[in-house]
Design a protein around this motif. Structure first.
Motif, mmCIF file in Angstrom:
data_model
loop_
_atom_site.group_PDB
_atom_site.id
_atom_site.type_symbol
_atom_site.label_atom_id
_atom_site.label_comp_id
_atom_site.label_asym_id
_atom_site.label_seq_id
_atom_site.Cartn_x
_atom_site.Cartn_y
_atom_site.Cartn_z
ATOM 1 N N PHE A 143 1.177 27.240 -17.124
ATOM 2 C CA PHE A 143 2.231 26.743 -18.010
ATOM 3 C C PHE A 143 2.467 25.258 -17.760
ATOM 4 O O PHE A 143 2.485 24.450 -18.686
ATOM 5 C CB PHE A 143 3.510 27.556 -17.766
ATOM 6 N N PHE A 144 2.654 24.890 -16.492
ATOM 7 C CA PHE A 144 2.940 23.487 -16.189
ATOM 8 C C PHE A 144 1.724 22.592 -16.363
ATOM 9 O O PHE A 144 1.867 21.442 -16.774
ATOM 10 C CB PHE A 144 3.559 23.335 -14.797
ATOM 11 N N ARG A 145 0.541 23.083 -16.075
ATOM 12 C CA ARG A 145 -0.649 22.250 -16.350
ATOM 13 C C ARG A 145 -0.723 21.924 -17.834
ATOM 14 O O ARG A 145 -0.999 20.782 -18.220
ATOM 15 C CB ARG A 145 -1.913 22.946 -15.869
ATOM 16 N N LEU A 146 -0.469 22.916 -18.691
ATOM 17 C CA LEU A 146 -0.487 22.688 -20.141
ATOM 18 C C LEU A 146 0.672 21.796 -20.577
ATOM 19 O O LEU A 146 0.486 20.876 -21.381
ATOM 20 C CB LEU A 146 -0.438 24.029 -20.882
ATOM 21 N N ALA A 147 1.874 22.076 -20.062
ATOM 22 C CA ALA A 147 3.040 21.265 -20.434
ATOM 23 C C ALA A 147 2.864 19.809 -20.007
ATOM 24 O O ALA A 147 3.275 18.893 -20.722
ATOM 25 C CB ALA A 147 4.307 21.856 -19.816
ATOM 26 N N ASN A 148 2.229 19.579 -18.868
ATOM 27 C CA ASN A 148 1.993 18.209 -18.409
ATOM 28 C C ASN A 148 0.920 17.516 -19.235
ATOM 29 O O ASN A 148 0.961 16.309 -19.422
ATOM 30 C CB ASN A 148 1.607 18.209 -16.936
ATOM 31 N N GLN A 149 -0.030 18.285 -19.731
ATOM 32 C CA GLN A 149 -1.085 17.722 -20.571
ATOM 33 C C GLN A 149 -0.573 17.439 -21.985
ATOM 34 O O GLN A 149 -0.902 16.419 -22.580
ATOM 35 C CB GLN A 149 -2.285 18.672 -20.624
ATOM 36 N N TYR A 150 0.216 18.350 -22.526
ATOM 37 C CA TYR A 150 0.749 18.248 -23.888
ATOM 38 C C TYR A 150 2.274 18.247 -23.813
ATOM 39 O O TYR A 150 2.908 19.198 -24.226
ATOM 40 C CB TYR A 150 0.287 19.428 -24.742
ATOM 41 N N HIS A 151 2.861 17.206 -23.293
ATOM 42 C CA HIS A 151 4.320 17.182 -23.131
ATOM 43 C C HIS A 151 4.964 16.886 -24.487
ATOM 44 O O HIS A 151 5.331 15.773 -24.813
ATOM 45 C CB HIS A 151 4.775 16.220 -22.032
ATOM 46 N N THR A 152 5.097 17.967 -25.270
ATOM 47 C CA THR A 152 5.636 17.874 -26.621
ATOM 48 C C THR A 152 7.150 18.017 -26.661
ATOM 49 O O THR A 152 7.745 17.940 -27.726
ATOM 50 C CB THR A 152 4.998 18.961 -27.517
ATOM 51 N N PHE A 153 7.788 18.224 -25.532
ATOM 52 C CA PHE A 153 9.235 18.382 -25.483
ATOM 53 C C PHE A 153 9.910 17.015 -25.469
ATOM 54 O O PHE A 153 9.331 16.020 -25.033
ATOM 55 C CB PHE A 153 9.652 19.194 -24.247
ATOM 56 N N LEU A 154 11.122 16.967 -25.978
ATOM 57 C CA LEU A 154 11.903 15.738 -25.962
ATOM 58 C C LEU A 154 12.514 15.542 -24.580
ATOM 59 O O LEU A 154 13.037 16.471 -23.998
ATOM 60 C CB LEU A 154 13.015 15.797 -27.001
ATOM 61 N N THR A 155 12.466 14.325 -24.078
ATOM 62 C CA THR A 155 13.081 14.036 -22.792
ATOM 63 C C THR A 155 14.594 14.002 -22.962
ATOM 64 O O THR A 155 15.108 13.346 -23.862
ATOM 65 C CB THR A 155 12.580 12.679 -22.253
ATOM 66 N N ARG A 156 15.272 14.724 -22.113
ATOM 67 C CA ARG A 156 16.723 14.711 -22.119
ATOM 68 C C ARG A 156 17.248 15.149 -20.767
ATOM 69 O O ARG A 156 16.608 15.906 -20.062
ATOM 70 C CB ARG A 156 17.303 15.575 -23.245
ATOM 71 N N TYR A 157 18.410 14.658 -20.422
ATOM 72 C CA TYR A 157 19.064 14.973 -19.153
ATOM 73 C C TYR A 157 20.448 15.506 -19.467
ATOM 74 O O TYR A 157 21.244 14.818 -20.093
ATOM 75 C CB TYR A 157 19.228 13.725 -18.281
ATOM 76 N N THR A 158 20.750 16.717 -19.049
ATOM 77 C CA THR A 158 22.122 17.238 -19.184
ATOM 78 C C THR A 158 22.426 18.147 -18.029
ATOM 79 O O THR A 158 21.579 18.637 -17.368
ATOM 80 C CB THR A 158 22.343 18.021 -20.494
#
Length: 110
Positions: free
Chosen positions: A95-110
Motif C-alpha cells: 500500500f505504502f510503496r504504491l502510495a509513495n509512487q502515486y501520491h494522488t492524495f491532497l496534502t493536508r494537516y489537521t
C-alpha cells in the motif's frame, strides 16, 4: 534512519492528515474510513463506493480502520460485494510503496 519504513497510518481520532515527504519517500496518511461495527455490509459497501466517487484521482488509496469489534468475515463480505476490477486489498507495505509512487492524495494537516 529506518529505510525499511515506507509510511505511517494515523488513526484513533478524527484527523485528516495526508503528507508525502519526497526526501524520505514516505507518507503519513489518516484512515479515510472507519468500519463502524454497527454499519451493515451493504452500508459499508455504499460508503466505500461513495468515497471512491468523491475522490476522482486514480489510483485512489483508501486506508480503512478496522477495529477489534469487526470481524474478518465482515471485511470479506464487504470485499466480495466490491468490483474486483476496481478495488483491491493489499498488504500495508505494498500500500505504502504504491502510495509513495502515486501520491494522488491532497496534502493536508489537521
Amino acid at each position: 534512519n529506518r529505510t525499511d519504513i515506507n509510511g505511517f497510518l494515523n488513526g484513533y481520532g478524527p484527523t485528516f492528515t495526508n503528507v508525502y515527504d519526497s526526501a524520505s519517500n514516505r507518507s503519513l496518511l489518516s484512515f479515510d474510513y472507519y468500519l463502524d461495527p454497527e454499519r451493515s455490509v451493504d452500508e459499508a459497501v455504499a460508503d466505500i463506493e461513495m468515497l471512491a466517487q468523491l475522490n476522482k484521482r486514480r489510483p485512489y488509496f483508501l486506508p480503512i480502520h478496522v477495529r477489534e469489534w469487526s470481524t474478518v468475515m465482515k471485511v470479506e463480505q464487504i470485499m466480495a460485494k466490491l468490483n474486483p476490477a476496481t478495488y483491491e486489498v493489499v498488504p500495508i507495505d505494498r500500500f505504502f510503496r504504491l502510495a509513495n509512487q502515486y501520491h494522488t492524495f491532497l496534502t493536508r494537516y489537521t
